[in-house]
Enzyme design. Structure first.
Site, PDB file in Angstrom:
ATOM      1  N   GLU A 120       0.847  -1.190   0.000  1.00 50.10           N
ATOM      2  CA  GLU A 120       0.000   0.000   0.000  1.00 50.10           C
ATOM      3  C   GLU A 120       0.885   1.244   0.000  1.00 50.10           C
ATOM      4  OE1 GLU A 120      -2.792  -0.222   3.277  1.00 50.10           O
ATOM      5  OE2 GLU A 120      -2.674  -2.407   3.230  1.00 50.10           O
ATOM      6  N   LYS A 122       2.311   4.656   1.221  1.00 46.94           N
ATOM      7  CA  LYS A 122       2.442   5.264   2.549  1.00 46.94           C
ATOM      8  C   LYS A 122       2.059   6.744   2.450  1.00 46.94           C
ATOM      9  CE  LYS A 122       5.547   5.638   6.495  1.00 46.94           C
ATOM     10  NZ  LYS A 122       5.412   7.082   6.709  1.00 46.94           N
ATOM     11  N   ASP A 124       1.420  10.518   3.397  1.00 50.26           N
ATOM     12  CA  ASP A 124       2.075  11.467   4.302  1.00 50.26           C
ATOM     13  C   ASP A 124       1.013  12.382   4.906  1.00 50.26           C
ATOM     14  OD1 ASP A 124       4.007  12.793   5.684  1.00 50.26           O
ATOM     15  OD2 ASP A 124       4.757  13.954   4.000  1.00 50.26           O
ATOM     16  N   TYR A 240      -7.241   2.096   6.202  1.00 51.59           N
ATOM     17  CA  TYR A 240      -6.512   0.895   5.790  1.00 51.59           C
ATOM     18  C   TYR A 240      -6.318  -0.136   6.907  1.00 51.59           C
ATOM     19  CZ  TYR A 240      -2.943   4.027   7.705  1.00 51.59           C
ATOM     20  OH  TYR A 240      -2.259   4.914   8.504  1.00 51.59           O
ATOM     21  N   CYS A 425      25.348  45.277   9.237  1.00 50.42           N
ATOM     22  CA  CYS A 425      25.698  46.583   9.821  1.00 50.42           C
ATOM     23  C   CYS A 425      27.165  46.946   9.694  1.00 50.42           C
ATOM     24  CB  CYS A 425      25.296  46.600  11.297  1.00 50.42           C
ATOM     25  SG  CYS A 425      26.291  45.508  12.344  1.00 50.42           S
ATOM     26  N   CYS A 440      27.843  38.630  15.216  1.00 51.22           N
ATOM     27  CA  CYS A 440      27.946  40.090  15.195  1.00 51.22           C
ATOM     28  C   CYS A 440      27.640  40.601  16.599  1.00 51.22           C
ATOM     29  CB  CYS A 440      26.948  40.683  14.197  1.00 51.22           C
ATOM     30  SG  CYS A 440      26.778  42.479  14.302  1.00 51.22           S
ATOM     31  N   CYS A 445      22.532  46.339  15.162  1.00 46.85           N
ATOM     32  CA  CYS A 445      22.494  45.634  13.878  1.00 46.85           C
ATOM     33  C   CYS A 445      21.049  45.536  13.384  1.00 46.85           C
ATOM     34  CB  CYS A 445      23.087  44.247  14.035  1.00 46.85           C
ATOM     35  SG  CYS A 445      23.027  43.258  12.531  1.00 46.85           S
TER      36      CYS A 445
END
Length: 711
Positions: A120, A122, A124, A240, A425, A440, A445
């Site tokens: 069968e 599979k 998802d 199933y 920056c 950084c 920034c």
């Protein structure tokens, strides 16, 4: 190379269990995986190998001994009629062949009497169990942890292909024609690719974030509190399996699928009965070749022994049936050209290299970029700008770079190096010897500012509903936001006038085709109300929201308890900060550094002037006797009927201290389902461990745990 010692094997097993629990939570509970299925299976395989060599290391809570999954406290819990098992994986044809050979041998197969298998696709999607009593649909639940799932009955009722009543032809296959009988069938809830595309288009037009993939969309849709939302999402099912095969008057899986069809269930049309390994191979090859032509996602093939009697003879391991295996498809791979390695700057200043490549369609969608994580990963994958590279989607979800095609590498290519200055920056980039991270250090920034704004509004921080990444981006682009304090000066008029980035497609009152669509007053009023409500969040949430390096929610809670105002926290020395349970010298240094920067103090002053909590209210006289005063509890794993935050609040009401880390000073660790590394550390330190029943006795009686309470 010497074999690992028992202590080394024990340490590695504990580390693997913690990783597996974390990534299972990301996948099942959050629908937001960080690693691919293949990487998860690799970690699981390594743990299985260790436990096979050292059976004395097997523990009941190990992922090898249980079914994956989590039960959300958002829904009522439902006990399944029979346990819903996981299925073991075969990642290669060779692994599949070894399983087929073992199964044939166990069942005494001969050329004259081969074992038949049902293959069968599979799907998802999200596992679900539906119960019918007297032929009528009465209940549905997610798989959860295999024994207990989430009650999603009202939502499943809205799915069009789930029959409200079993057809007469199907009822005839049940004892007594189904009268007085309850049967639990199982399958997958999924969202078709076409429905997924429509949903994301609608959400994009409405200014809402889109879903990453159909599985996430299906899981999020099934777990809606309002069934009307689920009904609008166009979900579907493939059924199933059955909890108790003895309920159905059939003897094979192939016959059972026919019975499901006779009941009116949606059954995948591509199942086939195979009587040889060659036939199984052919089925898997055809499924792989045709996967992109389907209107739903699949990630492999499930191979089952067809005979129910033979299934019963083979039985189960602690987590999976011996009579079934999932052959997982290898990720679809494509070649493309790497045009740039762009460096992103995160909320705390960490630099992340990202591969930008020519767009290519993989596993049904187009990708053009993938994270390279860090400099060590760039070197390991040996990729350079200009390379022809191989890309795939890890777990058919997350874009990833596999590596370069070295035969196509340009002669003038050069290795990539991290920049010496921040690309956002221009400030110096710091890289400590022996560390992976580049960072950084500038608080001004711009890239960090955007990430900090998003972190500030997140659920565990200030929880400002409606101020997601898209809204923040619009506010920043409009010049209305620079730092978190600016949020509290926003007005309804400013937000309402923000362009959404979309234009009118038809004429509207006062607007022509092509005019920009504004955010609107109703949305703006809701957002400003949420911002106002966030001012009253407790100090711990404020500290977490500030994004101080190394300060997570539990550390923020500990700091706010020890120093219940920003002024007290600012005045504390590193030594005083390090004495707080769960802090230590590294975190203390980071906190002290944060409060030494004038720009940070200016932001805090503006937050305080706007009315944001800068100090917790002095504690009032406790309503309950402080019988747990002096005791420190650590909570780990998931609890039934309450969240860890709720349990922690109840313990604090009795005078206890709740910490996020285990140490020798910890009095008790409360271990719920799927407890991970904290449980292992408690056991190694000899800290008493309580199960949920012991916790509930403590909360009910208000008395410290009795010596017999530890699990």
């Amino acid at each position: 190379m010497d074999k690992p010692s028992l202590d080394e094997a024990r340490d590695r097993a504990q580390a693997l269990r913690a990783k597996l629990d974390y990534h299972a939570y990301r996948y099942y509970a959050l629908d937001d995986p960080e690693i691919s299925d293949a990487e998860f299976d690799r970690l699981l395989g390594e743990l299985q190998d260790i436990e096979a060599r050292h059976p004395e290391l097997v523990v009941p809570e190990s992922y090898t001994q249980r079914v994956g999954g989590y039960v959300s406290p958002q829904f009522a819990s439902v006990a399944h009629a029979q346990r819903m098992y996981s299925i073991d994986d075969a990642m290669t044809i060779e692994e599949l062949d070894r399983w087929l050979a073992r199964t044939d041998e166990a069942l005494g197969a001969t050329p004259e009497r081969p074992v038949a298998y049902t293959c069968e696709l599979k799907i998802d999607g999200l596992g679900v169990a539906a119960t019918y009593r007297d032929g009528r649909f009465v209940r549905a639940a997610t798989r959860g942890d295999g024994s207990v799932g989430e009650d999603v009955t009202l939502n499943v009722r809205t799915i069009g292909d789930v029959p409200a009543r079993l057809a007469d032809a199907g009822l005839a296959g049940l004892p007594h024609g189904g009268a007085g009988e309850a049967v639990e069938v199982r399958g997958e809830v999924y969202m078709a690719k076409s429905a997924f595309a429509r949903l994301n288009e609608e959400r994009d037009l409405a200014g809402k974030p889109v879903f990453a993939n159909p599985r996430n969309a299906a899981a999020g849709s099934l777990r809606q509190k309002d069934p009307r939302v689920t009904a609008s999402r166009d979900l579907a099912t493939f059924i199933y399996a059955v909890a108790d095969p003895a309920m159905v008057q059939v003897s094979t899986q192939a016959q059972f699928l026919d019975w499901l069809r006779s009941c009116g269930f949606s059954v995948n049309p591509h199942a086939e009965r195979c009587e040889s390994a060659a036939a199984v191979h052919e089925y898997c090859a055809q499924a792989l070749a045709n996967r992109n032509g389907l209107d739903y996602d699949i990630d492999g093939v499930v191979v089952k022994v067809d005979s129910f009697a033979q299934q019963q003879a083979l039985g189960f391991t602690s987590r999976a049936p011996r009579w079934a295996i999932a052959f997982k498809f290898p990720p679809e791979e494509k070649e493309t050209v790497l045009r740039e390695i762009r460096v992103q700057v995160g909320r705390t200043g960490f630099l992340t290299p990202v591969a930008e490549f020519d767009p290519v369609t993989v596993a049904g969608s187009t990708i053009a970029r993938a994270t390279l994580h860090n400099m060590d990963e760039v070197r390991r994958r040996n990729v350079r700008v200009g390379d022809t590279i191989v890309v795939h989607k890890a777990g058919d979800v997350i874009p990833a770079v596999v590596g370069p095609v070295l035969s196509k590498r340009p002669a003038d290519s050069v290795p990539f190096e991290m920049p010496a200055t921040c690309p956002s920056c221009g400030s110096p980039v710091v890289h400590e010897e022996g560390e992976v991270a580049y960072r950084c250090i500038s608080i001004d920034c711009p890239a960090q500012s955007l990430e900090r704004l998003e972190h500030w509004q997140s659920r565990k921080a200030m929880d400002i509903d409606g101020m997601g990444p898209e809204m923040i981006g619009r506010l920043v682009d409009a010049g209305l936001l620079r730092d978190v304090a600016d949020i509290y000066s926003l007005t309804v008029g400013q937000v309402a006038a923000l362009p959404t980035g979309r234009t009118y497609r038809t004429r509207a009152k006062g607007h022509d085709v092509g005019d920009p669509i504004p955010t609107g007053r109703r949305t703006a009023e809701k957002l400003v109300a949420q911002i106002e409500a966030s001012k009253s969040r407790p100090l711990s949430r404020v500290l977490f929201g500030l994004g101080i390096v190394h300060v997570g929610s539990s550390v923020a809670d500990a700091l706010a308890t020890a120093f219940p105002s920003v002024e007290l926290l600012r005045a504390a020395t590193e030594e005083e900060l390090a004495q707080v349970d769960g802090v230590g010298p590294v975190v203390a240094s980071s906190v002290a550094e944060f409060f030494s920067i004038p720009e940070n103090l200016e932001v805090l002053a503006r937050l305080g002037a706007a009315g944001v909590t800068m100090a917790d209210e002095p504690p009032t006289a406790p309503e309950r006797p402080q019988t747990l005063a002096g005791l420190t509890f650590v909570l780990t794993g998931s609890l039934q009927g309450m969240t860890r935050d709720e349990a922690g609040a109840a313990l604090k009401a009795l005078g206890a201290k709740v910490s996020g880390s285990v140490s020798k000073r910890t009095s008790y660790v409360v271990a719920g389902e799927a407890a991970g590394s904290k449980l292992a550390k408690a056991e190694s330190l000899g800290v008493p461990v309580l199960d949920q029943a012991a916790l509930e006795r403590v909360l009910e009686t208000g008395e410290p745990p009795a010596p017999a309470d530890p699990a």
